[in-house]
Design a protein around this motif. Structure first.
Motif, short mmCIF file in Angstrom:
data_model
loop_
_atom_site.label_atom_id
_atom_site.label_comp_id
_atom_site.label_asym_id
_atom_site.label_seq_id
_atom_site.Cartn_x
_atom_site.Cartn_y
_atom_site.Cartn_z
N LYS A 1 0.84 -1.21 0.00
CA LYS A 1 0.00 0.00 0.00
C LYS A 1 0.87 1.26 0.00
N LEU A 2 1.93 1.24 0.79
CA LEU A 2 2.81 2.41 0.90
C LEU A 2 3.62 2.67 -0.36
N VAL A 3 4.09 1.60 -0.99
CA VAL A 3 5.00 1.77 -2.13
C VAL A 3 4.28 2.39 -3.33
N LYS A 4 2.97 2.35 -3.35
CA LYS A 4 2.22 3.02 -4.42
C LYS A 4 2.40 4.54 -4.32
N LYS A 5 2.64 5.02 -3.11
CA LYS A 5 2.80 6.46 -2.88
C LYS A 5 4.27 6.85 -2.78
N HIS A 6 5.08 5.93 -2.25
CA HIS A 6 6.51 6.22 -2.04
C HIS A 6 7.34 5.21 -2.84
N LYS A 7 7.70 5.58 -4.04
CA LYS A 7 8.38 4.67 -4.96
C LYS A 7 9.77 4.28 -4.47
N ASP A 8 10.37 5.10 -3.61
CA ASP A 8 11.72 4.82 -3.11
C ASP A 8 11.71 4.08 -1.78
N LEU A 9 10.61 3.42 -1.48
CA LEU A 9 10.50 2.61 -0.28
C LEU A 9 10.95 1.19 -0.60
N ILE A 10 12.00 0.73 0.06
CA ILE A 10 12.60 -0.58 -0.22
C ILE A 10 12.20 -1.57 0.86
N LEU A 11 11.75 -2.75 0.45
CA LEU A 11 11.37 -3.80 1.39
C LEU A 11 12.58 -4.68 1.72
N LEU A 12 12.78 -4.94 3.00
CA LEU A 12 13.79 -5.89 3.46
C LEU A 12 13.10 -6.87 4.41
N ASP A 13 13.06 -8.15 4.02
CA ASP A 13 12.35 -9.15 4.83
C ASP A 13 13.26 -10.24 5.36
N ASN A 14 14.58 -10.06 5.21
CA ASN A 14 15.56 -11.05 5.67
C ASN A 14 16.53 -10.39 6.64
N PRO A 15 16.54 -10.81 7.91
CA PRO A 15 17.41 -10.16 8.91
C PRO A 15 18.90 -10.25 8.57
N LYS A 16 19.30 -11.27 7.81
CA LYS A 16 20.70 -11.43 7.45
C LYS A 16 21.17 -10.32 6.50
N LYS A 17 20.25 -9.69 5.80
CA LYS A 17 20.60 -8.64 4.86
C LYS A 17 20.70 -7.26 5.51
N LEU A 18 20.23 -7.16 6.75
CA LEU A 18 20.26 -5.87 7.44
C LEU A 18 21.64 -5.67 8.05
N THR A 19 22.57 -5.18 7.25
CA THR A 19 23.95 -4.98 7.67
C THR A 19 24.37 -3.54 7.40
#
Length: 220
Positions: A18-36
């Protein structure tokens, strides 16, 4: 500007969509290993949103980035894990969605915004309200429409519930209590259950009209 959205549960993914329709530069991160730190230095997010996250975030990330967490309680009350369950089982019907700046103290950072949240109904109904609240709050925060303030009042802290705490050791409770116990542990949480010898009844969901208690479950 780039914004990072850290979440993994179904309801939070719906919020992201819902948010990304308004904010195109919103990036999804769903894997804790990638949060570095390496990844964050690469994308350089202005804000990092945590509407739904079950993992510890490093002190380095909290220190160097604006990390905004969304907690389903009227902070500083009900800090810690399983805030929805810990409030429902204590008979609380109305609470808040609280957006706050993360620091090294558990759910102890400055509050940016709050919005009323009803805990009545099924978990899916509660999740739908959480989506509405988080959508509203995230948009306000991106627009800079908030007033940062310290948490005030007496704090309470509760631990994240464990799967073994889903056991109903007896049915000698009120129908209202059993109803709340079952509904607060619907998907995606470890379901309520009661043991009978080598078997157990697992409760999937329940309905209660003030007199009659009905449930859907299975024998395992």
């Amino acid at each position: 500007m780039v914004y990072l959205f850290c979440a993994y549960r179904d309801w939070a993914i719906l919020l992201y969509q819902k948010l990304v329709k308004k904010h195109k530069d919103l990036i999804l991160l769903d894997n804790p290993k990638k949060l570095t730190s390496t990844y964050l230095k690469k994308i350089k997010p202005s804000l990092i949103f945590f509407p739904d996250w079950s993992w510890i975030i490093s002190k380095d990330i909290i220190k160097n980035y604006q990390c905004i967490c969304f907690h389903e309680s009227n902070l500083p009350k009900f800090r810690g894990g399983s805030p929805i369950q810990n409030q429902i089982i204590r008979g609380i019907k109305k609470t808040k969605t609280t957006a706050f700046i993360m620091n090294e103290k558990l759910d102890g950072g400055d509050i940016l915004l709050q919005r009323d949240l009803s805990l009545n109904g099924t978990l899916n109904e509660i999740f739908s309200r959480m989506i509405e609240n988080d959508y509203f709050l995230i948009n306000r925060i991106i627009e800079g429409k908030f007033r940062r303030r310290k948490q005030a009042g007496k704090s309470t802290t509760f631990k994240r519930r464990k799967p073994e705490e889903s056991e109903l050791e007896t049915l000698d409770y009120s129908k209202k209590y059993i109803y709340d116990f079952i509904r607060m542990l619907a998907d995606p949480y470890p379901h309520a259950y009661i043991k009978f010898g080598k078997k157990k009844i697992v409760f999937k969901d329940a309905k209660y009209d003030g007199k009659k208690l009905e449930f859907r479950g299975e024998i395992i």
